[in-house]
Design an enzyme around this catalytic site. Sequence first.
Site, short mmCIF file in Angstrom:
data_model
loop_
_atom_site.label_atom_id
_atom_site.label_comp_id
_atom_site.label_asym_id
_atom_site.label_seq_id
_atom_site.Cartn_x
_atom_site.Cartn_y
_atom_site.Cartn_z
CG HIS A 2 41.89 40.37 39.84
ND1 HIS A 2 42.34 40.56 38.93
CD2 HIS A 2 42.23 40.96 40.59
CE1 HIS A 2 42.49 41.91 38.87
NE2 HIS A 2 42.75 42.12 40.30
CG ASP A 49 41.00 43.47 48.16
OD1 ASP A 49 42.34 45.15 48.00
OD2 ASP A 49 40.04 43.96 48.18
N1 ACO Z 1 32.22 36.38 45.60
C1 ACO Z 1 30.65 35.63 45.01
N2 ACO Z 1 30.39 35.84 43.84
C2 ACO Z 1 31.32 35.81 42.79
C3 ACO Z 1 32.46 36.45 43.93
C4 ACO Z 1 32.44 36.82 44.37
N3 ACO Z 1 33.84 36.55 45.44
N4 ACO Z 1 33.34 37.22 42.50
C5 ACO Z 1 32.59 36.91 41.44
N5 ACO Z 1 31.38 36.22 41.98
C6 ACO Z 1 29.98 35.95 40.72
C7 ACO Z 1 29.37 37.24 40.70
O1 ACO Z 1 28.55 36.92 41.26
C8 ACO Z 1 28.83 37.06 39.32
O2 ACO Z 1 28.06 35.89 39.18
P1 ACO Z 1 26.66 35.84 38.02
O3 ACO Z 1 27.80 35.61 36.69
O4 ACO Z 1 25.88 34.78 38.30
O5 ACO Z 1 26.58 37.04 37.93
C9 ACO Z 1 30.64 35.75 38.13
O6 ACO Z 1 30.76 35.46 39.85
C10 ACO Z 1 31.10 36.69 37.98
O7 ACO Z 1 31.59 38.25 38.41
P2 ACO Z 1 31.75 38.57 37.64
O8 ACO Z 1 31.44 40.34 38.18
O9 ACO Z 1 31.90 38.76 35.71
O10 ACO Z 1 33.28 39.22 37.98
P3 ACO Z 1 35.01 40.08 37.40
O11 ACO Z 1 35.55 39.00 36.38
O12 ACO Z 1 33.91 40.99 36.95
O13 ACO Z 1 35.34 40.91 38.79
C11 ACO Z 1 35.50 41.72 41.38
C12 ACO Z 1 35.62 40.48 39.26
C13 ACO Z 1 34.69 42.15 41.11
C14 ACO Z 1 36.27 42.02 41.44
C15 ACO Z 1 34.57 40.35 42.09
O14 ACO Z 1 34.75 38.65 41.31
C16 ACO Z 1 34.02 40.18 43.45
O15 ACO Z 1 32.94 41.17 43.05
N6 ACO Z 1 34.47 40.07 43.97
C17 ACO Z 1 35.22 40.74 45.29
C18 ACO Z 1 34.87 41.89 45.70
C19 ACO Z 1 36.37 42.11 45.38
O16 ACO Z 1 37.34 41.05 46.71
N7 ACO Z 1 37.30 43.58 45.39
C20 ACO Z 1 38.56 43.32 45.41
C21 ACO Z 1 39.06 43.07 43.66
S1 ACO Z 1 41.22 42.55 44.21
C22 ACO Z 1 40.74 44.15 43.80
O17 ACO Z 1 40.94 45.53 42.54
C23 ACO Z 1 41.67 45.41 44.93
#
Ligand code: ACO
Length: 370
Positions: A251, A305
């Site tokens: 998140h 989610d």
């Molecule tokens: N699975 C695998 N790797 C992940 C995940 C995940 N669910 N979430 C983050 N990471 C990794 C990213 O690849 C990133 O790696 P990198 O630094 O090598 O690029 C690192 O962790 C940090 O990720 P960010 O994108 O900076 O995390 P951020 O906090 O910006 O993004 C987000 C949050 C978009 C929700 C992300 O965790 C994600 O894509 N999750 C999966 C999709 C999801 O569940 N979406 C629903 C969100 S909740 C909502 O809006 C209702």
Amino acid sequence: MASSSEGTGIDETSVSGIDGASGTLTYRGYRIEEVVRRLPYESVVGLLLTGEVPGAPAEAETRHELATRRRVPPTTERLLRALPPSTPVVDGMRTLLGAMPDLGGPDPPSRAQFLDLIARAPVVVARLHRRARRRPAVPPAADLGFAASYLAMLQGDVPTLERARALERYLVLLADHGISASTFALRVVLSTRSDLASAVAAALGALKGPLHGGAPSEVLDLLDEVGSPDRADAGVRSVLERGDRLFGFGHPVYRVEDPRATLLRGFAREVAAPDRFELAERVEVAALRALRERRPGRPLHTNVDYYGAVLLEAVGIPRELFTPTFAVARMPGWAAHAREVVELRRLVRPPERYVGPAPRPLPPGPERTA
Ligand code: ACO
């Protein structure tokens, strides 16, 4: 050349408060844990819109007003019939709500428009869904509560109390969440003194993206791919090894578990089939372990989610309706933010930092006269 300008009107809200470090979410100052256990969805609508918990007469009035507004105007009906039945429901929502004549207009949005928006959204979803499945529309029932009536319009019969209550809890938990990407989009549009219909269309456009609300059904795809609890570790590993994200985890704001995820885990346990719930728990444990190993410095936890998807599946909502159902839940939050931004009377403009080249002459060439 680096230059910057400060943003205006971008970061203040009194609708809901999030503390990502401690995992706290409040609606108008009330903790979500208490809100979801004590207030029906109709009261949450009143709370978000007015800032105070409605007393019994006000709650009954909101309930009645929402029930009697469950219909779509004739122009929307015509537009609905003109849409190809294969239109994704969230796109149909964006089109139909974005074009509702009485949600437009030059005046600041009114309470009546907010209630129309909240009451009509589930009708629009149900109509689009049943049309796509070539099933007859189910007329809204004014004697059912918000959640029960939504399920009845989708499924064609009155749901059990248990299912209606589970969905109601989901709707309450998703009703607002600070200035999320979609809410920000809505606020930007309304801050220009545009209308509610345009703002909701923009918000839906932002919500449908997979990093926000557009991919909750991928959680079920993950569970299906894993298949059985003993394959949890291997299944999770194979998703990560092919470079995909694990949906339902991570998140942008929470650094501990999202409080809604904690609550939804308990609510999903009450309604899901035991083997499905066990699979979800085992995949969750495997996913958290794998994410911790891969990113020890980045706390990634279960998000709303994950068990939201398990709960929606258990109450019989088809996966293509997960994002539209999230949008239905969020309407009161959007309405409250709309009211707030209109009252703030400030154009929303983000801070910006120019990071392009310093001023420079064009390459040599002939002068052109106008
Ligand atoms: N699975 C695998 N790797 C992940 C995940 C995940 N669910 N979430 C983050 N990471 C990794 C990213 O690849 C990133 O790696 P990198 O630094 O090598 O690029 C690192 O962790 C940090 O990720 P960010 O994108 O900076 O995390 P951020 O906090 O910006 O993004 C987000 C949050 C978009 C929700 C992300 O965790 C994600 O894509 N999750 C999966 C999709 C999801 O569940 N979406 C629903 C969100 S909740 C909502 O809006 C209702």
